[in-house]
Design a protein around this motif. Structure first.
Motif, PDB file in Angstrom:
ATOM      1  N   LEU A 510     -12.023 -20.750 -24.722  1.00  0.00           N
ATOM      2  CA  LEU A 510     -11.295 -19.692 -24.805  1.00  0.00           C
ATOM      3  C   LEU A 510     -11.030 -19.186 -23.583  1.00  0.00           C
ATOM      4  CD1 LEU A 510     -13.434 -17.601 -27.724  1.00  0.00           C
ATOM      5  CD2 LEU A 510     -11.241 -19.318 -28.023  1.00  0.00           C
ATOM      6  N   SER A 511      -9.763 -18.702 -23.142  1.00  0.00           N
ATOM      7  CA  SER A 511      -9.123 -18.203 -21.913  1.00  0.00           C
ATOM      8  C   SER A 511      -9.032 -16.759 -21.903  1.00  0.00           C
ATOM      9  CB  SER A 511      -7.968 -18.994 -21.442  1.00  0.00           C
ATOM     10  OG  SER A 511      -7.941 -20.438 -21.444  1.00  0.00           O
ATOM     11  N   TYR A 512      -9.341 -16.113 -21.039  1.00  0.00           N
ATOM     12  CA  TYR A 512      -9.427 -14.693 -20.662  1.00  0.00           C
ATOM     13  C   TYR A 512      -8.899 -14.092 -19.435  1.00  0.00           C
ATOM     14  CZ  TYR A 512     -12.529 -14.369 -24.763  1.00  0.00           C
ATOM     15  OH  TYR A 512     -13.242 -14.746 -25.928  1.00  0.00           O
ATOM     16  N   ASP A 513      -8.219 -12.982 -19.248  1.00  0.00           N
ATOM     17  CA  ASP A 513      -7.601 -12.886 -17.941  1.00  0.00           C
ATOM     18  C   ASP A 513      -8.798 -11.893 -17.390  1.00  0.00           C
ATOM     19  OD1 ASP A 513      -7.680 -10.150 -19.014  1.00  0.00           O
ATOM     20  OD2 ASP A 513      -5.506  -9.907 -19.307  1.00  0.00           O
ATOM     21  N   SER A 514      -8.336 -11.517 -16.087  1.00  0.00           N
ATOM     22  CA  SER A 514      -9.297 -10.852 -15.112  1.00  0.00           C
ATOM     23  C   SER A 514      -9.756  -9.535 -15.817  1.00  0.00           C
ATOM     24  CB  SER A 514      -8.837 -10.498 -13.739  1.00  0.00           C
ATOM     25  OG  SER A 514      -7.537  -9.773 -14.067  1.00  0.00           O
ATOM     26  N   ASN A 515      -8.983  -9.132 -16.956  1.00  0.00           N
ATOM     27  CA  ASN A 515      -9.577  -7.575 -17.443  1.00  0.00           C
ATOM     28  C   ASN A 515     -10.493  -8.010 -18.693  1.00  0.00           C
ATOM     29  OD1 ASN A 515      -8.422  -5.944 -15.555  1.00  0.00           O
ATOM     30  ND2 ASN A 515      -6.342  -6.310 -16.601  1.00  0.00           N
ATOM     31  N   GLY A 516     -10.524  -9.309 -19.032  1.00  0.00           N
ATOM     32  CA  GLY A 516     -11.325  -9.756 -20.538  1.00  0.00           C
ATOM     33  C   GLY A 516     -10.387  -9.881 -21.655  1.00  0.00           C
ATOM     34  N   LYS A 517      -9.208  -9.676 -21.411  1.00  0.00           N
ATOM     35  CA  LYS A 517      -8.200  -9.897 -22.461  1.00  0.00           C
ATOM     36  C   LYS A 517      -7.960 -11.553 -22.874  1.00  0.00           C
ATOM     37  CE  LYS A 517      -3.717  -8.633 -24.097  1.00  0.00           C
ATOM     38  NZ  LYS A 517      -2.509  -7.860 -23.871  1.00  0.00           N
TER      39      LYS A 517
END
Length: 521
Positions: A510-517
């Motif tokens: 799973l991939s998340y952006d720097s804000n955890g989204k």
């Protein structure tokens, strides 16, 4: 024995007396020789002045430079430089022909008096005064007023010189020539033409006639152009500029007084040409005030530079020009005009040449005024006197008896008028100092801002040279369960989460952006 000693003493005294008389005669003879040589030099100087075109250079040069300015062959900065060059040439000529009895200057006066007394007994003509006669003193005063562009006062003195029945015939065309020039500058064109034609038709002075013909031709050309400018459809600002360049200063001022503009650049131009017209019509102090206000309003403008150069040029013409030069130098610490130093060097040379001459002129003015010659007052002086009491006016004009108290009060009134410009200059210099401090503060803030921007830019450049990197996290079994992706600057861009089945095999990432989204594919 006593008689012998008396005879010896008598012989000794006689011998000493003879030696002293002999030395005195030699001393007196040497003084007479020096005076005679100086008298010859004065005669040759007078012939040189009458035959030389250098004396006419300032008049012709003014028209030539203004014509070049009108035809856009030179600009205002070139004009300032050329004007100083001309002033230097004229001052050099005067300095080279200076009459001064250096060897016996402390005793020349009494010796001349004794010689003239003896000549009077013998019914012979007296030795002429070596350090310029009264007529030459008056001419020097008139030249001084003309050089300072106070043409009304110059004309008044020239007129009184011509009224002198003892005036040498050779001096008449020279004085009339200057009368014509002064009248032309202040707009009395027909009177100026009459003066020039009078020299051409009535006097056998080739140089004066040639100069008169040249000035007459310039005057007629300028008059034609003045009429064209007045009748043109150009704007008021353009008309005033052209009229100024055509030496029509009163016409230019009249146009400027009726011009109204909102553009800051045009306002600067209007104020500059107002100051120039005031300067050229003898209102020196008022022109300096306008120049200074222009500089203080916007010291970064081109008009501020040439306005400050004009203040410097004015300093070379005035006996007390040092105060104007100091103001110009102070202004340039703010303006930072690179060409100013070149003009300053030229002005210093002129100042050195005129310094001694101006001291002589001041003494001449005292003699001139002592002869009960009333000089016309400028517009500023009249306005200043209108604010005084009748008693003060009477004292200023010399109408009150010269008791010691009245003399002091007259000097006080005079000092009050004279120090108006001194107060203005003092205040202006303080304002410039304050502005310089404010500019230094602004420069410091701007420097700090630029340094901060430079630091940030350098950080960005350094960061661009670094490669992105990853951080990996493992569980107790050694399996990777998280990977963080960072930029070259160390900033988290995104991260990955790994999921495993019961047997430890990866089943999902799973991939998340720097804000955890969560980032969906």
């Amino acid at each position: 024995m006593g008689k012998f000693l008396k005879n010896q003493a008598f012989i000794f005294i006689l011998l000493i007396s003879t030696v002293l008389i002999f030395l005195g005669m030699m001393f007196l003879n040497d003084i007479v020789k020096e005076i005679r040589l100086l008298e010859l030099k004065a005669f040759l100087k007078e012939m040189n002045r009458e035959d030389s075109n250098v004396d006419h250079l300032g008049m012709v040069s003014k028209y030539k430079l203004c014509k070049d300015l009108y035809e856009n062959r030179i600009n205002e900065k070139n004009l300032d430089s050329e004007e100083l060059k001309t002033s230097y040439l004229i001052a050099s000529f005067e300095n080279q022909n200076k009459l001064q009895l250096d060897k016996y200057k402390d005793v020349a006066g009494p010796v001349i008096f004794i010689l003239n007394l003896v000549r009077q007994i013998l019914n012979k003509a007296p030795i002429e005064t070596i350090i310029e006669g009264q007529t030459n003193n008056s001419i020097a005063i008139a030249y001084y007023y003309e050089r300072n562009k106070d043409y009304e006062k110059a004309l008044d003195v020239y007129g009184k010189i011509l009224a002198n029945t003892g005036l040498e015939k050779a001096k008449e065309p020279i004085i009339i020539l200057h009368q014509g020039f002064c009248n032309a500058v202040i707009g009395n064109y027909e009177t100026a033409k009459e003066k020039y034609l009078s020299i051409i038709n009535n006097y056998n002075n080739e140089n004066a006639a040639i100069t008169a013909a040249i000035l007459l031709k310039y005057l007629e050309e300028f008059q034609n152009e003045i009429e064209k400018v007045k009748n043109s459809k150009a704007s008021g600002v353009e008309k005033s500029e052209q009229l100024f360049k055509l030496i029509a200063y009163k016409d230019a001022l009249q146009v400027l007084d009726n011009v109204s503009v909102s553009d800051p650049k045009q306002k600067e131009k209007i104020n500059y040409y107002k100051a120039r017209c005031l300067e050229e019509t003898g209102e020196k102090e008022e022109s300096v005030k306008v120049y200074q206000e222009l500089i203080q309003d916007n010291h970064e403008s081109d008009y501020a530079k040439i306005a400050n150069e004009r203040i410097l040029v004015i300093s070379t013409m005035d006996v007390e020009g040092e105060k104007y030069k100091e103001l110009a130098e102070k202004n340039n610490t703010l303006i930072q005009d690179e060409s100013f130093n070149d003009l300053l060097e030229k002005s210093q040379k002129i100042e050195d040449l005129y310094k001694q001459e101006d001291n002589v002129i001041n003494k001449s003015k005292e003699i001139f005024e002592a002869e009960n010659v009333t000089e016309p007052k400028s517009g500023n002086e009249v306005a200043a006197e209108n604010t005084q009491t009748d008693a003060e006016i009477a004292m200023t004009n010399g109408e009150v008896e010269n008791t010691s108290g009245n003399t002091e009060e007259t000097a006080e009134v005079k000092t009050t008028r004279e120090t108006d410009i001194d107060r203005f200059i003092s205040k202006a210099m303080k304002t410039i100092d304050k502005t310089i401090v404010e500019e230094e503060k602004k420069d410091a803030v701007e420097k700090a801002r630029l340094e901060e921007e430079k630091r940030k830019e350098q950080t960005r450049i350094n960061a661009s040279k670094q490669k992105p990197y990853q951080k990996k996290y493992r569980d107790a079994q050694g399996n990777i369960f998280k990977v963080e992706q960072y930029s070259g600057t160390g900033k988290l861009e995104k991260y990955y989460v790994y999921e495993y089945d019961e047997e430890g095999n990866p089943v999902k990432i799973l991939s998340y952006d720097s804000n955890g989204k969560l980032i969906t594919n």
